[in-house]
Structures are given as structure tokens and as C-alpha cells.
Design an enzyme around this catalytic site. Structure first.
Site, PDB file in Angstrom:
ATOM      1  N   GLN A   1      45.275  45.227  39.354  1.00 56.64           N
ATOM      2  CA  GLN A   1      45.425  46.588  38.548  1.00 56.64           C
ATOM      3  C   GLN A   1      46.683  47.352  39.145  1.00 56.64           C
ATOM      4  OE1 GLN A   1      41.330  48.373  38.386  1.00 56.64           O
ATOM      5  NE2 GLN A   1      40.998  46.749  39.545  1.00 56.64           N
ATOM      6  N   ASN A   2      47.328  46.565  40.347  1.00 58.59           N
ATOM      7  CA  ASN A   2      48.333  47.414  40.876  1.00 58.59           C
ATOM      8  C   ASN A   2      49.628  47.476  40.291  1.00 58.59           C
ATOM      9  OD1 ASN A   2      46.277  47.886  42.931  1.00 58.59           O
ATOM     10  ND2 ASN A   2      46.872  46.409  44.399  1.00 58.59           N
ATOM     11  N   VAL A   3      50.269  48.463  40.395  1.00 63.95           N
ATOM     12  CA  VAL A   3      51.484  48.506  39.688  1.00 63.95           C
ATOM     13  C   VAL A   3      52.698  48.700  40.551  1.00 63.95           C
ATOM     14  CG1 VAL A   3      50.413  49.840  37.802  1.00 63.95           C
ATOM     15  CG2 VAL A   3      51.222  51.175  39.525  1.00 63.95           C
TER      16      VAL A   3
ATOM     17  N   HIS B   1      47.400  46.707  34.626  1.00 63.19           N
ATOM     18  CA  HIS B   1      47.671  48.164  34.431  1.00 63.19           C
ATOM     19  C   HIS B   1      49.310  48.249  34.275  1.00 63.19           C
ATOM     20  CE1 HIS B   1      43.548  49.356  35.866  1.00 63.19           C
ATOM     21  NE2 HIS B   1      43.502  48.935  34.375  1.00 63.19           N
TER      22      HIS B   1
ATOM     23  N   CYS C   1      60.802  52.948  26.029  1.00 62.75           N
ATOM     24  CA  CYS C   1      61.078  53.684  25.263  1.00 62.75           C
ATOM     25  C   CYS C   1      60.318  54.236  24.442  1.00 62.75           C
ATOM     26  CB  CYS C   1      62.272  53.100  24.533  1.00 62.75           C
ATOM     27  SG  CYS C   1      62.856  54.515  23.253  1.00 62.75           S
TER      28      CYS C   1
ATOM     29  N   CYS D   1      68.706  54.739  22.458  1.00 64.69           N
ATOM     30  CA  CYS D   1      68.538  55.643  21.245  1.00 64.69           C
ATOM     31  C   CYS D   1      68.636  57.064  21.964  1.00 64.69           C
ATOM     32  CB  CYS D   1      67.269  55.390  20.562  1.00 64.69           C
ATOM     33  SG  CYS D   1      65.739  55.739  21.392  1.00 64.69           S
TER      34      CYS D   1
ATOM     35  N   ALA E   1      41.039  44.174  53.782  1.00 58.35           N
ATOM     36  CA  ALA E   1      41.559  42.834  53.172  1.00 58.35           C
ATOM     37  C   ALA E   1      42.537  42.317  54.054  1.00 58.35           C
ATOM     38  CB  ALA E   1      42.272  43.118  51.856  1.00 58.35           C
TER      39      ALA E   1
HETATM   40  C1  BJW Z   1      40.125  48.496  50.555  1.00 58.84           C
HETATM   41  C2  BJW Z   1      40.773  48.781  51.756  1.00 58.84           C
HETATM   42  C3  BJW Z   1      41.347  47.598  52.301  1.00 58.84           C
HETATM   43  C4  BJW Z   1      40.513  50.840  50.935  1.00 58.84           C
HETATM   44  N1  BJW Z   1      40.993  46.409  52.196  1.00 58.84           N
HETATM   45  N2  BJW Z   1      39.674  47.210  50.495  1.00 58.84           N
HETATM   46  C5  BJW Z   1      35.078  57.966  29.069  1.00 58.84           C
HETATM   47  C6  BJW Z   1      36.272  58.754  28.180  1.00 58.84           C
HETATM   48  C7  BJW Z   1      37.354  57.936  28.152  1.00 58.84           C
HETATM   49  C8  BJW Z   1      37.398  56.767  28.757  1.00 58.84           C
HETATM   50  C9  BJW Z   1      36.545  56.238  29.506  1.00 58.84           C
HETATM   51  C10 BJW Z   1      35.256  56.800  29.478  1.00 58.84           C
HETATM   52  N3  BJW Z   1      34.690  55.992  30.030  1.00 58.84           N
HETATM   53  C11 BJW Z   1      35.058  54.864  30.590  1.00 58.84           C
HETATM   54  C12 BJW Z   1      36.539  54.973  29.970  1.00 58.84           C
HETATM   55  C13 BJW Z   1      37.337  54.007  29.918  1.00 58.84           C
HETATM   56  C14 BJW Z   1      38.311  54.259  31.052  1.00 58.84           C
HETATM   57  C15 BJW Z   1      37.666  54.206  32.374  1.00 58.84           C
HETATM   58  O1  BJW Z   1      37.350  52.890  32.939  1.00 58.84           O
HETATM   59  N4  BJW Z   1      37.273  55.248  32.960  1.00 58.84           N
HETATM   60  C16 BJW Z   1      36.486  55.348  34.298  1.00 58.84           C
HETATM   61  C17 BJW Z   1      37.250  56.015  35.388  1.00 58.84           C
HETATM   62  C18 BJW Z   1      35.146  55.993  33.939  1.00 58.84           C
HETATM   63  N5  BJW Z   1      39.382  53.163  30.951  1.00 58.84           N
HETATM   64  C19 BJW Z   1      40.439  53.307  30.201  1.00 58.84           C
HETATM   65  O2  BJW Z   1      40.721  54.430  29.779  1.00 58.84           O
HETATM   66  C20 BJW Z   1      41.480  52.166  29.975  1.00 58.84           C
HETATM   67  N6  BJW Z   1      41.354  52.162  28.549  1.00 58.84           N
HETATM   68  C21 BJW Z   1      40.653  51.816  27.810  1.00 58.84           C
HETATM   69  O3  BJW Z   1      39.378  51.704  28.215  1.00 58.84           O
HETATM   70  O4  BJW Z   1      41.040  51.636  26.589  1.00 58.84           O
HETATM   71  C22 BJW Z   1      40.036  51.837  25.495  1.00 58.84           C
HETATM   72  C23 BJW Z   1      39.729  53.502  25.065  1.00 58.84           C
HETATM   73  C24 BJW Z   1      40.785  53.900  24.114  1.00 58.84           C
HETATM   74  C25 BJW Z   1      40.578  55.181  23.766  1.00 58.84           C
HETATM   75  C26 BJW Z   1      39.545  56.060  24.707  1.00 58.84           C
HETATM   76  C27 BJW Z   1      38.681  55.391  25.544  1.00 58.84           C
HETATM   77  C28 BJW Z   1      38.767  54.200  25.801  1.00 58.84           C
HETATM   78  C29 BJW Z   1      42.544  52.168  30.587  1.00 58.84           C
HETATM   79  C30 BJW Z   1      42.649  52.542  32.050  1.00 58.84           C
HETATM   80  C31 BJW Z   1      43.827  52.512  32.811  1.00 58.84           C
HETATM   81  C32 BJW Z   1      43.692  52.850  34.515  1.00 58.84           C
HETATM   82  N7  BJW Z   1      44.725  53.616  35.028  1.00 58.84           N
HETATM   83  C33 BJW Z   1      45.013  53.633  36.391  1.00 58.84           C
HETATM   84  C34 BJW Z   1      46.556  54.220  36.490  1.00 58.84           C
HETATM   85  C35 BJW Z   1      47.498  53.265  36.198  1.00 58.84           C
HETATM   86  C36 BJW Z   1      48.995  53.677  36.628  1.00 58.84           C
HETATM   87  C37 BJW Z   1      49.069  54.307  37.808  1.00 58.84           C
HETATM   88  O5  BJW Z   1      49.153  53.671  39.123  1.00 58.84           O
HETATM   89  O6  BJW Z   1      49.378  55.598  38.118  1.00 58.84           O
HETATM   90  O7  BJW Z   1      44.988  52.755  37.039  1.00 58.84           O
HETATM   91  S1  BJW Z   1      43.757  54.930  36.871  1.00 58.84           S
HETATM   92  C38 BJW Z   1      43.738  54.090  38.363  1.00 58.84           C
HETATM   93  O8  BJW Z   1      42.505  53.405  38.683  1.00 58.84           O
HETATM   94  C39 BJW Z   1      44.696  52.915  38.493  1.00 58.84           C
HETATM   95  C40 BJW Z   1      43.629  51.659  39.160  1.00 58.84           C
HETATM   96  O9  BJW Z   1      44.387  50.490  38.749  1.00 58.84           O
HETATM   97  C41 BJW Z   1      42.675  51.764  38.682  1.00 58.84           C
HETATM   98  C42 BJW Z   1      41.343  51.060  39.392  1.00 58.84           C
HETATM   99  O10 BJW Z   1      41.556  51.803  40.766  1.00 58.84           O
HETATM  100  P1  BJW Z   1      41.397  50.773  42.081  1.00 58.84           P
HETATM  101  O11 BJW Z   1      42.599  49.899  42.021  1.00 58.84           O
HETATM  102  O12 BJW Z   1      39.885  50.242  42.048  1.00 58.84           O
HETATM  103  O13 BJW Z   1      41.534  51.886  43.154  1.00 58.84           O
HETATM  104  P2  BJW Z   1      40.442  52.738  43.852  1.00 58.84           P
HETATM  105  O14 BJW Z   1      41.184  53.871  44.573  1.00 58.84           O
HETATM  106  O15 BJW Z   1      39.456  53.418  42.988  1.00 58.84           O
HETATM  107  O16 BJW Z   1      39.431  51.850  44.833  1.00 58.84           O
HETATM  108  C43 BJW Z   1      40.097  51.454  46.041  1.00 58.84           C
HETATM  109  C44 BJW Z   1      39.214  50.400  46.577  1.00 58.84           C
HETATM  110  O17 BJW Z   1      39.635  49.811  47.882  1.00 58.84           O
HETATM  111  C45 BJW Z   1      38.052  51.364  47.259  1.00 58.84           C
HETATM  112  O18 BJW Z   1      36.663  50.675  47.011  1.00 58.84           O
HETATM  113  C46 BJW Z   1      38.028  51.045  48.907  1.00 58.84           C
HETATM  114  O19 BJW Z   1      37.020  51.181  49.783  1.00 58.84           O
HETATM  115  C47 BJW Z   1      38.841  49.987  48.991  1.00 58.84           C
HETATM  116  N8  BJW Z   1      39.695  49.671  50.118  1.00 58.84           N
HETATM  117  N9  BJW Z   1      40.975  50.185  51.851  1.00 58.84           N
HETATM  118  C48 BJW Z   1      39.952  46.322  50.747  1.00 58.84           C
HETATM  119  N10 BJW Z   1      42.218  47.760  53.274  1.00 58.84           N
END
Ligand code: BJW
Length: 253
Positions: A103-105, A121, A129, A153, A234
Site C-alpha cells: 500500500q506504500n507509495v 495505492h 495528466c 497539453c 518489522a
Molecule cells: C509498524 C511499525 C514497525 C508502526 N513495524 N509495523 C465509507 C465512505 C467512503 C469510503 C469508504 C467507507 N468505508 C470504507 C470505505 C472505503 C475506503 C476505506 O477503506 N476507508 C476506511 C478508512 C474506512 N477505501 C477507499 O476509498 C478505497 N477505494 C474504494 O474503496 O473504492 C470504492 C469506492 C468508490 C466510491 C466510494 C467509496 C468506495 C481507496 C483507498 C485509498 C487509500 N489511500 C491512502 C492514501 C494514498 C496516498 C498517500 O499516501 O497519500 O493510502 S489512505 C492511507 O491508508 C494510505 C495507506 O496506504 C492506507 C493504509 O494505511 P496503512 O499503510 O495501514 O498505515 P497506518 O498508518 O494505518 O498503519 C500503520 C501500521 O504500522 C500500524 O498498525 C502500526 O502499529 C504499524 N507500525 N511502526 C511494523 N516499525
């Protein structure tokens, strides 16, 4: 089961030749100095994610959103892959059927030598564009002027990352789903398992019969279902796991 020590079942699976899937989130890059999203001091603390990570936010104030992503690019450009990234690349280098779905960018997995990889992601280093939909790579740590413009463009460019309410790239997600169904072993590393559909992959792997191991210092909504939870950072847990399984860390490219 939550433990600091790996089970004999996990070590046997790591030593074997079965298919492996690794799913990663922001926690994998935290030991490289890149902030996670939801932890204290994380990216979302003090930032309204709906103001920076939705298509509506970008349409309303592209310059504000671009300043946020430009700062993230600068941070990622300064960072180096850590032992967790290298350990994951070393598992791939064993030559077994393997996929890393991140999921990392930030691009740190690629820089650590991972090759069989899907960016669920998107990438900070790809620009799209807003009119033509074309994408190109741009590795400059900071862009000037903001927002950047399409050379062909003149329309505004946006970061080619997946914002809330946007679909994940279809081919990449399908590849990750297939790997989840075919995996004997899945490692879920450094993700809060809160964001869907990425967080559905670990459940899919479990339902298809994989042994699914979560590596995270904290428990998540997935922890209770995981076959095993290894509690710790990790960058400590993964190298120890590889050492216990006899997999060298330096085989990755
Ligand atoms: C360690 C550590 C160490 C610390 N070692 N571990 C209601 C309304 C609208 C949408 C939704 C809804 N309910 C659900 C949805 C869908 C929504 C969603 O899931 N929302 C939830 C938050 C509720 N998802 C979407 O919208 C997705 N699209 C989709 O569903 O399309 C269909 C749709 C269409 C139209 C309407 C609705 C749905 C798209 C999701 C895109 C997520 N994008 C982001 C931003 C990316 C760009 C950027 O980087 O800026 O992606 S959000 C952010 O969260 C990023 C991450 O990839 C993603 C996940 O986070 P991650 O990686 O898990 O990080 P953290 O911080 O949460 O956790 C870190 C963890 O590491 C922790 O557990 C720590 O303990 C641990 N840690 N140190 C090991 N050393």
C-alpha cells in the site's frame, strides 16, 4: 496467537518452496523515518485527510494538496530502505512463487531490490495528466512550480496515488487477489488493516487456506483472525525470522 518468537510451522513454511505473498503498509517504512498515517505523530495527525486525500479535495484546492505531496516526496527521497524492506526482498530472492503487494507509495521496496511487486495505492513518483490520463515517472524530490503541468497539453498533473473513494488499479489488485488465493504463506507487515479493499487480501488468503502471519508492534482488527501475530517492529522481527529460517539477508539485488 500473539508472540515475539516464530512458531515451528512458520519456520517450516519459510524454509519450504510454497507460494508466498507479502502485504505491506506504512509501518514497514517507519524505521526509514517515513511517518505512518494513523499512529501518534503520523501523517493524518493534525491533517484532515479529506482535505488532502480525496479527488474532491484536489478539485477544490490543487495547490494545497500538491504542497502536501511535495513534502511527502521530499521526505521519501531522503529516506533509505531499512532491514524490513531488505528482508522482504530476500524472501523473494529464494526463488519461490512470490508477490509483494504494497500500500506504500514511497518506492522503498523497489530500492531494496523487490521486483515481483504491485503498488496497490500508486506511487509518489508517478504523475498523471488530469485531462489525458497519461502517466509518467518524475523522480525530482521537489517540484516547481506547483501544481505541475502536463508537457503535452498544459493541463494540471496530479500525483498518481489512490485517494479515498477512488478505485485501486484493476490489474494490480487482481494480481494481488490471485496471489492471495494461491499463497501457502502470507505475511501482513506494518498495516493497520483498516483501509479497504487492500485489507480484504489477508482475509482472502486466510479463507483460501494460507497460513497468515501478522507482524506489527500493535494489534489490529485482523490480529484475532491471523494464524500468528509477531509483536515487534518489522525491521527487527523480519531479519530475526530470516535468520531462524536460514534465509540469507544479502541475496536480494
Ligand atoms: C509498524 C511499525 C514497525 C508502526 N513495524 N509495523 C465509507 C465512505 C467512503 C469510503 C469508504 C467507507 N468505508 C470504507 C470505505 C472505503 C475506503 C476505506 O477503506 N476507508 C476506511 C478508512 C474506512 N477505501 C477507499 O476509498 C478505497 N477505494 C474504494 O474503496 O473504492 C470504492 C469506492 C468508490 C466510491 C466510494 C467509496 C468506495 C481507496 C483507498 C485509498 C487509500 N489511500 C491512502 C492514501 C494514498 C496516498 C498517500 O499516501 O497519500 O493510502 S489512505 C492511507 O491508508 C494510505 C495507506 O496506504 C492506507 C493504509 O494505511 P496503512 O499503510 O495501514 O498505515 P497506518 O498508518 O494505518 O498503519 C500503520 C501500521 O504500522 C500500524 O498498525 C502500526 O502499529 C504499524 N507500525 N511502526 C511494523 N516499525
Amino acid at each position: 496467537m500473539s508472540s515475539a518468537a516464530p512458531s515451528s510451522r512458520l519456520l517450516a513454511l519459510l524454509r519450504g518452496r510454497g507460494a508466498a505473498l507479502v502485504l505491506t503498509g506504512a509501518g514497514v517504512s517507519s524505521e526509514s523515518g517515513i511517518a505512518t498515517f494513523r499512529d501518534a505523530g503520523g501523517v493524518w495527525e493534525g491533517t484532515d485527510r479529506m482535505r488532502v486525500a480525496t479527488p474532491r479535495a484536489f478539485a477544490a484546492d490543487p495547490e494545497f494538496v500538491w504542497r502536501f505531496y511535495d513534502a511527502r516526496r521530499a521526505q521519501a527521497a531522503r529516506a533509505e530502505p531499512n532491514l524490513a524492506h531488505r528482508a522482504i526482498a530476500a524472501i523473494e530472492a529464494t526463488g519461490r512463487p512470490f508477490l509483494l503487494a504494497t500500500q506504500n507509495v514511497d518506492g522503498l521496496h523497489e530500492r531494496a531490490g523487490s521486483r515481483s511487486l504491485v503498488n496497490l495505492h500508486g506511487s509518489l513518483w508517478s504523475l498523471r495528466c488530469t485531462v489525458e490520463g497519461t502517466e509518467h515517472e518524475d523522480r525530482r524530490p521537489q517540484l516547481d512550480p506547483l501544481p505541475p503541468r502536463c508537457a503535452a497539453c498544459g493541463a494540471m498533473l496530479r500525483p498518481a496515488v489512490v485517494w479515498f473513494e477512488e478505485s485501486l488499479p484493476m490489474i494490480e489488485f487482481a494480481r494481488a487477489e490471485r496471489a492471495a488465493r494461491e499463497a501457502d504463506l502470507a505475511l501482513v507487515v506494518g498495516t493497520s488493516s483498516l483501509v479497504y479493499p487492500a485489507a480484504s487480501l489477508q482475509s482472502a488468503a486466510l479463507e483460501a487456506g494460507a497460513y497468515v502471519v501478522e507482524i506489527n508492534p500493535e494489534r489490529t482488527p485482523f490480529s484475532a483472525a491471523a494464524s500468528e501475530h509477531l509483536a515487534g517492529p518489522a525491521g527487527v522481527v523480519l531479519p530475526a525470522l530470516l535468520a531462524a529460517a536460514g534465509i540469507p539477508m544479502d541475496r536480494a539485488a
